[in-house]
Scaffold this motif. Structure first.
Motif, PDB file in Angstrom:
ATOM      1  N   PRO A  44     -19.602  25.180 -36.308  1.00 20.52           N
ATOM      2  CA  PRO A  44     -20.938  25.675 -36.630  1.00 20.52           C
ATOM      3  C   PRO A  44     -20.830  26.945 -37.465  1.00 20.52           C
ATOM      4  CG  PRO A  44     -20.681  25.320 -34.262  1.00 20.52           C
ATOM      5  CD  PRO A  44     -19.334  25.158 -34.886  1.00 20.52           C
ATOM      6  N   VAL A  45     -21.609  27.002 -38.532  1.00 21.62           N
ATOM      7  CA  VAL A  45     -21.563  28.138 -39.448  1.00 21.62           C
ATOM      8  C   VAL A  45     -22.971  28.635 -39.716  1.00 21.62           C
ATOM      9  CG1 VAL A  45     -21.012  28.834 -41.815  1.00 21.62           C
ATOM     10  CG2 VAL A  45     -19.422  27.421 -40.557  1.00 21.62           C
ATOM     11  N   GLU A  46     -23.109  29.953 -39.768  1.00 18.62           N
ATOM     12  CA  GLU A  46     -24.378  30.592 -40.132  1.00 18.62           C
ATOM     13  C   GLU A  46     -24.126  31.398 -41.394  1.00 18.62           C
ATOM     14  OE1 GLU A  46     -26.993  32.850 -37.217  1.00 18.62           O
ATOM     15  OE2 GLU A  46     -26.012  34.467 -38.328  1.00 18.62           O
ATOM     16  N   LEU A  47     -24.954  31.209 -42.405  1.00 17.11           N
ATOM     17  CA  LEU A  47     -24.799  31.910 -43.671  1.00 17.11           C
ATOM     18  C   LEU A  47     -26.068  32.688 -43.962  1.00 17.11           C
ATOM     19  CD1 LEU A  47     -23.266  32.408 -46.346  1.00 17.11           C
ATOM     20  CD2 LEU A  47     -24.290  30.305 -47.195  1.00 17.11           C
ATOM     21  N   LYS A  48     -25.917  33.994 -44.206  1.00 18.43           N
ATOM     22  CA  LYS A  48     -27.056  34.847 -44.552  1.00 18.43           C
ATOM     23  C   LYS A  48     -26.788  35.511 -45.886  1.00 18.43           C
ATOM     24  CE  LYS A  48     -28.672  35.958 -39.932  1.00 18.43           C
ATOM     25  NZ  LYS A  48     -28.958  37.014 -38.965  1.00 18.43           N
ATOM     26  N   TYR A  86     -23.124  38.499 -48.845  1.00 16.70           N
ATOM     27  CA  TYR A  86     -23.303  37.332 -47.995  1.00 16.70           C
ATOM     28  C   TYR A  86     -22.605  37.618 -46.671  1.00 16.70           C
ATOM     29  CZ  TYR A  86     -24.484  34.694 -52.226  1.00 16.70           C
ATOM     30  OH  TYR A  86     -25.064  34.247 -53.368  1.00 16.70           O
ATOM     31  N   VAL A 130     -21.088  35.415 -43.409  1.00 18.02           N
ATOM     32  CA  VAL A 130     -20.777  34.103 -42.839  1.00 18.02           C
ATOM     33  C   VAL A 130     -20.319  34.325 -41.407  1.00 18.02           C
ATOM     34  CG1 VAL A 130     -19.295  32.071 -42.992  1.00 18.02           C
ATOM     35  CG2 VAL A 130     -20.077  33.180 -45.073  1.00 18.02           C
ATOM     36  N   LYS A 131     -20.932  33.601 -40.480  1.00 15.65           N
ATOM     37  CA  LYS A 131     -20.485  33.631 -39.090  1.00 15.65           C
ATOM     38  C   LYS A 131     -20.084  32.213 -38.715  1.00 15.65           C
ATOM     39  CE  LYS A 131     -23.183  37.459 -37.230  1.00 15.65           C
ATOM     40  NZ  LYS A 131     -24.221  37.835 -36.255  1.00 15.65           N
ATOM     41  N   GLU A 168     -18.429  29.836 -35.516  1.00 11.45           N
ATOM     42  CA  GLU A 168     -18.115  29.780 -34.089  1.00 11.45           C
ATOM     43  C   GLU A 168     -16.771  29.086 -33.900  1.00 11.45           C
ATOM     44  OE1 GLU A 168     -19.997  27.573 -30.251  1.00 11.45           O
ATOM     45  OE2 GLU A 168     -21.401  28.363 -31.718  1.00 11.45           O
ATOM     46  N   LYS A 188     -16.613  36.651 -38.295  1.00 17.67           N
ATOM     47  CA  LYS A 188     -17.639  37.217 -39.171  1.00 17.67           C
ATOM     48  C   LYS A 188     -16.966  37.641 -40.472  1.00 17.67           C
ATOM     49  CE  LYS A 188     -21.201  40.731 -39.598  1.00 17.67           C
ATOM     50  NZ  LYS A 188     -21.833  41.899 -38.997  1.00 17.67           N
TER      51      LYS A 188
END
Length: 150
Positions: free
Chosen positions: A46-50, A56, A58-59, A61, A131
Motif C-alpha cells: 500500500p502506497v500513499e502519495l501526496k 512529493y 511517498v509513504k 506500508e 517515508k
C-alpha cells in the motif's frame, strides 16, 4: 423522448459480447480467486502519495521489513521501491514444537509528472512505514531572449 439507434450486426455482436463478458467476470471471479499469487510472484505494498508545492511525499506500508532489505532506485521521473521480508519464529514447549515463517517480495514503481530532485531525496523507515520526501526540481523559466539580426 425515445430515440431509435440503428445497430449494425457488428455493433450488436460487440455489445452482446461485452455484456456476456461483464456478467461472467462479475459472477465467476468469486469462484476462481487468485489464490494469493499476484503476477511476477511479487506482493504489492500500500502506497500513499501526496503532492505539495515544492515536494512529493511517498509513504509505503512495509511491516516486518528491515532497512537492509530495502532497495530504492531513482531514475528520471521514476522511483522504484523493492523490499524483501523474511521472518522465522520457532517455539518449543512441553510436548510440542511450533514453527512459523513468512517470506515476501514487494515492488512498486511510481511515476512523477514533473522532474524530481534525485540528489536531495530523503528516505526514513520507522515502525514499518517507509517515508520518502522527494523535492521537485526547480525549472528556471527563462523564456525571454533577445535576438540579434545578422
Amino acid at each position: 423522448m425515445k430515440f431509435l439507434i440503428r445497430k449494425t450486426p457488428d455493433r450488436f455482436i460487440k455489445s452482446v459480447n461485452d455484456e456476456i463478458s461483464s456478467i461472467l467476470s462479475r459472477n465467476m471471479d468469486g469462484l476462481f480467486p487468485d489464490y494469493g499469487f499476484p503476477e511476477e510472484d511479487k506482493l504489492s505494498m500500500p502506497v500513499e502519495l501526496k503532492e505539495k508545492n515544492k515536494e512529493y511525499t511517498v509513504k509505503a506500508e512495509l511491516p516486518g521489513v528491515k532497512k537492509e532489505d530495502l532497495d530504492i532506485d531513482m531514475e528520471d521521473n521514476y522511483i522504484t521501491i523493492n523490499a524483501k521480508k523474511q521472518e522465522e519464529h520457532d517455539e518449543e514447549n512441553e510436548g510440542y514444537k511450533k514453527s512459523e515463517f513468512s517470506y515476501g517480495e514487494f515492488s512498486r514503481t511510481i511515476y512523477f509528472p514533473q522532474e524530481i530532485d534525485i540528489n536531495n531525496t530523503k528516505a526514513k523507515l520507522e515502525h514499518g512505514v517507509l517515508k520518502i520526501t522527494i523535492p521537485k526540481k526547480i525549472v528556471e523559466k527563462n523564456n525571454k531572449k533577445k535576438l540579434t539580426v545578422e
